[in-house]
Design an enzyme around this catalytic site. Structure first.
Site, mmCIF file in Angstrom:
data_model
loop_
_atom_site.group_PDB
_atom_site.id
_atom_site.type_symbol
_atom_site.label_atom_id
_atom_site.label_comp_id
_atom_site.label_asym_id
_atom_site.label_seq_id
_atom_site.Cartn_x
_atom_site.Cartn_y
_atom_site.Cartn_z
ATOM 1 N N CYS A 159 -37.486 66.561 -49.837
ATOM 2 C CA CYS A 159 -38.626 65.702 -49.506
ATOM 3 C C CYS A 159 -38.655 65.539 -47.994
ATOM 4 O O CYS A 159 -37.610 65.472 -47.357
ATOM 5 C CB CYS A 159 -38.479 64.330 -50.168
ATOM 6 S SG CYS A 159 -39.946 63.298 -49.976
ATOM 7 N N CYS A 171 -33.306 56.562 -49.611
ATOM 8 C CA CYS A 171 -33.411 57.551 -50.688
ATOM 9 C C CYS A 171 -32.513 58.752 -50.417
ATOM 10 O O CYS A 171 -32.528 59.330 -49.326
ATOM 11 C CB CYS A 171 -34.858 58.007 -50.841
ATOM 12 S SG CYS A 171 -35.075 59.227 -52.143
HETATM 13 N N1 SAH Z 1 -41.860 60.260 -53.400
HETATM 14 C C1 SAH Z 1 -42.384 59.526 -54.525
HETATM 15 C C2 SAH Z 1 -41.696 59.866 -55.802
HETATM 16 C C3 SAH Z 1 -40.253 59.420 -55.892
HETATM 17 S S1 SAH Z 1 -40.194 58.194 -57.092
HETATM 18 C C4 SAH Z 1 -42.333 58.048 -54.199
HETATM 19 O O1 SAH Z 1 -41.808 57.697 -53.152
HETATM 20 O O2 SAH Z 1 -42.862 57.248 -54.946
HETATM 21 C C5 SAH Z 1 -38.625 57.549 -56.931
HETATM 22 C C6 SAH Z 1 -38.651 56.040 -56.831
HETATM 23 O O3 SAH Z 1 -37.306 55.602 -56.611
HETATM 24 C C7 SAH Z 1 -39.461 55.588 -55.632
HETATM 25 O O4 SAH Z 1 -40.072 54.365 -55.879
HETATM 26 C C8 SAH Z 1 -38.380 55.430 -54.605
HETATM 27 O O5 SAH Z 1 -38.779 54.624 -53.564
HETATM 28 C C9 SAH Z 1 -37.257 54.842 -55.420
HETATM 29 N N2 SAH Z 1 -35.939 55.030 -54.791
HETATM 30 C C10 SAH Z 1 -35.613 55.916 -53.835
HETATM 31 N N3 SAH Z 1 -34.314 55.768 -53.474
HETATM 32 C C11 SAH Z 1 -33.824 54.769 -54.235
HETATM 33 C C12 SAH Z 1 -32.535 54.195 -54.363
HETATM 34 N N4 SAH Z 1 -31.509 54.619 -53.631
HETATM 35 N N5 SAH Z 1 -32.368 53.216 -55.264
HETATM 36 C C13 SAH Z 1 -33.400 52.807 -56.026
HETATM 37 N N6 SAH Z 1 -34.636 53.325 -55.971
HETATM 38 C C14 SAH Z 1 -34.854 54.301 -55.081
#
Ligand code: SAH
Length: 375
Positions: free
Chosen positions: A117, A124
């Site tokens: 990404c 993330c």
């Molecule tokens: N790029 C898209 C799809 C990914 S969805 C988006 O950002 O929506 C994955 C979800 O998990 C998103 O809401 C993201 O913000 C969340 N996420 C990412 N890292 C995380 C983490 N370490 N712990 C909990 N949620 C997380």
């Protein structure tokens, strides 16, 4: 691989109209598309030879020019809670992940849309891997096709009291689906098509970090459920957590969300909000969030932060998350807390890492010295 194989068209990448065109070019009546889709999606068949209600000559022709090919499985991990994570091959050196989450009343498949990404959200794990490429439509559709087959194959194994079919699909795996608009939209149409996976629009959810122009375009092309990764109630903090916010700030993002619902006659947008200890989890921030969303068709889904190696955040304590939810509920904003699943196999939200050869940053040793590809 022979040139012939390399040139075969993967039918998992063709929504119904394109499949009709494709077989029309082979000299077959377009209505055969329906039979073909029935074999591919309802019966999970990839062998043309097995499609016995199609003329033999047509099957032989298809076998020469087409294929039904899902991504190859590199490994499977099973969590103690029944969640499974598959590592899937993208090419010789790269891989992406998908996760199946069984619950009593539904089976949710979380699929990826890109290898890595480019959006660089600070909390993330996928972001840390960098970005390599978009998945093709066939690779996106192939995940659902493959999971359905694998789950069927495992049907003999007990999965106490849980749904083992894919009843829901969420684009919440690796990648930003709206940055791969071109390949994601045809995949959505195969998910919804009654000759495809025949899922209802409410059982397919696209989650975005907030690419505003693409949300407007999406409103013209599909009507799946929309989830938006909000994570902060103000622009200063959101820009830190979700850098794309500098380009598309919260007010613009919310406008796009309400527009999507108006166009698509949707019920509500789900706002994802990762709970980071001491960063975005105070009662004052909950009240600010409620002011943004109150009176709008919105639901908030609070996600306890899932740690990964090198993460700079901690998960908010459970009572803090509950208090945050209650502040929202008291102000009339629907809010739920996402139950963490598959943590023991790094399959929880934000933990998907796959195997990515980063093309976006130019490094010298450990130091980033430039950006080669923009999201
Ligand atoms: N790029 C898209 C799809 C990914 S969805 C988006 O950002 O929506 C994955 C979800 O998990 C998103 O809401 C993201 O913000 C969340 N996420 C990412 N890292 C995380 C983490 N370490 N712990 C909990 N949620 C997380």
């Amino acid at each position: 691989m022979s040139t012939e194989a390399a040139e075969r068209t993967n039918l998992l990448g063709l929504p119904r109209e394109e499949l009709r065109e494709f077989i029309g070019q082979l000299g077959s009546p377009p209505f055969r598309a329906r039979q073909l889709m029935n074999w591919i999606y309802k019966r999970g068949t990839h062998s043309f030879a097995a499609m016995t209600d199609l003329a033999k000559a047509f099957r032989a022709h298809l076998a020469l020019v087409a294929e039904v090919r899902a991504p190859e499985i590199l490994s499977v991990h099973r969590s103690s809670d029944g969640t499974r994570k598959w590592l899937l091959k993208a090419d010789a050196s790269q891989a992406f992940e998908m996760v199946f989450i069984p619950e009593p009343d539904r089976g949710t498949l979380c699929i990826s849309s890109q290898v890595g990404c480019a959006l660089d959200c600070s909390f993330c794990s996928t972001a840390q891997q960098g970005y390599n490429r978009n998945l093709t439509t066939a690779e996106i559709v192939g995940q659902v096709w493959l999971a359905a087959r694998e789950l069927e194959r495992e049907a003999a194994e007990p999965l106490a009291g849980s749904e083992r079919r894919v009843t829901n699909v969420v684009l919440m795996g690796m990648g930003e689906p709206l940055a791969n608009f071109r390949n994601v939209v045809p995949a959505l149409s195969i998910f919804l098509d009654d000759f495809g996976f025949d899922l209802s629009r409410r059982r397919v959810t696209l989650s975005t970090s907030g690419l505003v122009p693409q949300i407007y375009r999406l409103a013209e092309t599909t009507n799946v459920a929309l989830a938006v990764s909000l994570h902060a109630p103000d622009d200063a903090l959101r820009s830190e957590l979700v850098p794309i916010n500098r380009k598309h700030p919260i007010a613009e993002l919310l406008q796009a969300c309400w527009h999507y619902l108006d166009e698509q006659n949707g019920r509500s947008v789900t706002f994802e909000y990762v709970m980071l200890d001491g960063v975005n989890d105070s009662p004052a921030q909950a009240r600010a969030l409620a002011r943004l969303l109150r009176g709008h068709p919105a639901k908030v889904n609070l996600i306890p932060f899932n740690p990964f190696p090198g993460a700079q955040y901690r998960r908010s304590p459970a009572p803090v998350i509950q208090r945050f939810r209650d502040e929202l509920l008291q102000r009339g904003v629907l809010a739920t807390i996402r139950r963490t699943r598959g943590e023991d196999i790094d399959a929880a939200c934000g933990q998907l890492a796959g195997r990515v050869v980063d093309r976006t940053t130019v490094r010298l040793g450990n130091k980033v010295i430039g950006v080669a590809v923009q999201p």
